[in-house]
Design a protein around this motif. Structure first.
Motif, PDB file in Angstrom:
ATOM      1  N   GLN A   1      22.372  47.915 119.325  1.00  0.00           N
ATOM      2  CA  GLN A   1      21.223  47.131 119.787  1.00  0.00           C
ATOM      3  C   GLN A   1      20.233  48.023 120.527  1.00  0.00           C
ATOM      4  N   ASP A   2      18.960  47.853 120.191  1.00  0.00           N
ATOM      5  CA  ASP A   2      17.904  48.681 120.788  1.00  0.00           C
ATOM      6  C   ASP A   2      17.995  48.669 122.311  1.00  0.00           C
ATOM      7  N   GLU A   3      18.192  47.487 122.887  1.00  0.00           N
ATOM      8  CA  GLU A   3      18.191  47.311 124.332  1.00  0.00           C
ATOM      9  C   GLU A   3      19.307  48.129 124.995  1.00  0.00           C
TER      10      GLU A   3
ATOM     11  N   SER B   1      24.092  43.554 115.624  1.00  0.00           N
ATOM     12  CA  SER B   1      23.014  44.357 116.215  1.00  0.00           C
ATOM     13  C   SER B   1      21.670  43.984 115.602  1.00  0.00           C
ATOM     14  N   GLN B   2      21.675  43.702 114.306  1.00  0.00           N
ATOM     15  CA  GLN B   2      20.427  43.273 113.652  1.00  0.00           C
ATOM     16  C   GLN B   2      19.962  41.930 114.209  1.00  0.00           C
ATOM     17  N   PHE B   3      20.893  40.995 114.335  1.00  0.00           N
ATOM     18  CA  PHE B   3      20.523  39.691 114.912  1.00  0.00           C
ATOM     19  C   PHE B   3      19.961  39.885 116.315  1.00  0.00           C
ATOM     20  N   ALA B   4      20.651  40.695 117.113  1.00  0.00           N
ATOM     21  CA  ALA B   4      20.225  40.905 118.506  1.00  0.00           C
ATOM     22  C   ALA B   4      18.834  41.523 118.553  1.00  0.00           C
TER      23      ALA B   4
ATOM     24  N   TYR C   1      18.009  39.364 121.702  1.00  0.00           N
ATOM     25  CA  TYR C   1      19.203  38.859 122.383  1.00  0.00           C
ATOM     26  C   TYR C   1      20.078  40.044 122.812  1.00  0.00           C
ATOM     27  N   THR C   2      20.953  39.790 123.783  1.00  0.00           N
ATOM     28  CA  THR C   2      22.039  40.728 124.079  1.00  0.00           C
ATOM     29  C   THR C   2      23.331  40.066 123.636  1.00  0.00           C
TER      30      THR C   2
END
Lengths: 120, 196
Positions: A87-89, B123-126, B131-132
């Protein structure tokens, strides 16, 4: 003298993969842990040169472990976060926890070696 | 809950992208091309009949992953013994194990594959939904016909009324993994964030 590494990962497949890959490059694997609490204990006891740290463990998150080890305990081991979550974040913020690099799974043994070598 | 055409279209695009990311991750293990055959892009399910939605086949591995964080739900991957044997051949070519060791290694391998390909989609959905989201530690279950599965219980308990599913296919290896997701209304919330 060989550099030392601690592997913290709940996946038996990943522990074995990382151990074999780094040993083949001359690293001394001083321990492996399948959960966060054992990982923290081993890290504080041995203070290895490198810790490979999974992000999702049965008892705690890898980012919490990194925070304890680097921010609270002040150990100087370098940490590579190894996670399937890209995840980017999360990737953007890893340095806030004292993590030197964030490696997203899957990766080849060559990619692991290259990223480890970049830290030393 | 009824979804608008706009919500369904957006959801299906993100689902397709996410499952393609999973296929790409699986190809690391198969060392072959992996295609995604989407069987169901998004369906509202009847929760009173949930047991029939969860595939049952004795002697197969089902690895389920609960989603934690902003996106709530559960996904599972279904491996037949043939799938497991093919993956073991791909990863441990030329290595021999006794029976107990083979079972232990197989379980470790399929759990890790499930972890990685589920997280690739997650990860794509997030990223799309801002979202986390985490996946809990994967749970291995050998499904028995006589008992209600862990997945079916979870779906009912958490009101996961949206279902999408695909098969990840390596034609070269004759590998077919069923990849099934059940999510709750947090998924609709994510789609709405994407559209706004």
């Amino acid at each position: 003298m060989s550099k030392t590494v601690l592997i913290i990962d709940d996946s038996s497949f990943m522990r074995e993969f990382i151990e074999e890959t780094l040993e083949s490059e001359g690293w001394d694997v001083i321990g492996t842990a399948a959960d966060g609490n054992s990982g923290v204990e081993l890290a504080l006891e041995h203070q290895p040169d490198l810790i490979t740290l999974d992000n999702v463990l049965p008892d705690m998150l890898g980012i919490e472990i990194a925070k304890i080890l680097k921010k609270e305990e002040g150990i100087t081991s370098k940490i590579i976060m190894i996670s399937a979550l890209g995840q980017d974040e999360m990737i953007k913020n890893y340095e806030d926890y004292g993590i030197e690099y964030y490696l997203v799974k899957p990766f080849t043994s060559e990619e692991l070696i290259e990223n480890v070598n970049n830290l030393f | 809950m009824l979804l608008s055409d706009e919500q369904i279209n957006s959801a299906q695009k993100v689902i397709e992208l996410s499952l393609n990311a999973s296929a790409k991750s699986l190809s690391y293990f198969t060392k072959t091309a992996v295609d995604v055959v989407i069987e169901n892009k998004l369906t509202v399910i009847n929760l009173s009949n949930v047991e029939n939605l969860v595939e049952k086949e004795v002697s197969s591995y089902v690895i389920s992953t609960e989603l934690i964080g902003d996106l709530q739900g559960i996904s599972y991957l279904h491996f037949t013994q043939n799938d497991v044997d093919k993956l073991m051949d791909s990863i441990y070519a030329n290595k021999e194990f006794d029976e107990d060791k083979y079972v232990k290694k197989s379980e470790g391998l399929v759990k890790e594959i499930a972890n990685i390909i589920t997280a690739a989609a997650m990860s794509q959905f997030a990223n799309h939904f801002r979202y986390t989201t985490y996946g809990d530690v994967p749970r291995l279950e050998i499904i028995k016909n006589e008992s209600k599965s862990y997945v079916a219980n979870y779906i009912e308990r958490h009101n996961c009324f949206l279902d999408f599913r695909a098969t990840l296919v390596s034609s070269e290896m004759n590998l077919n993994l069923d990849f099934v997701w059940f999510v709750d209304d947090s998924f609709v919330g994510g789609i709405d964030r994407l559209n706004n």
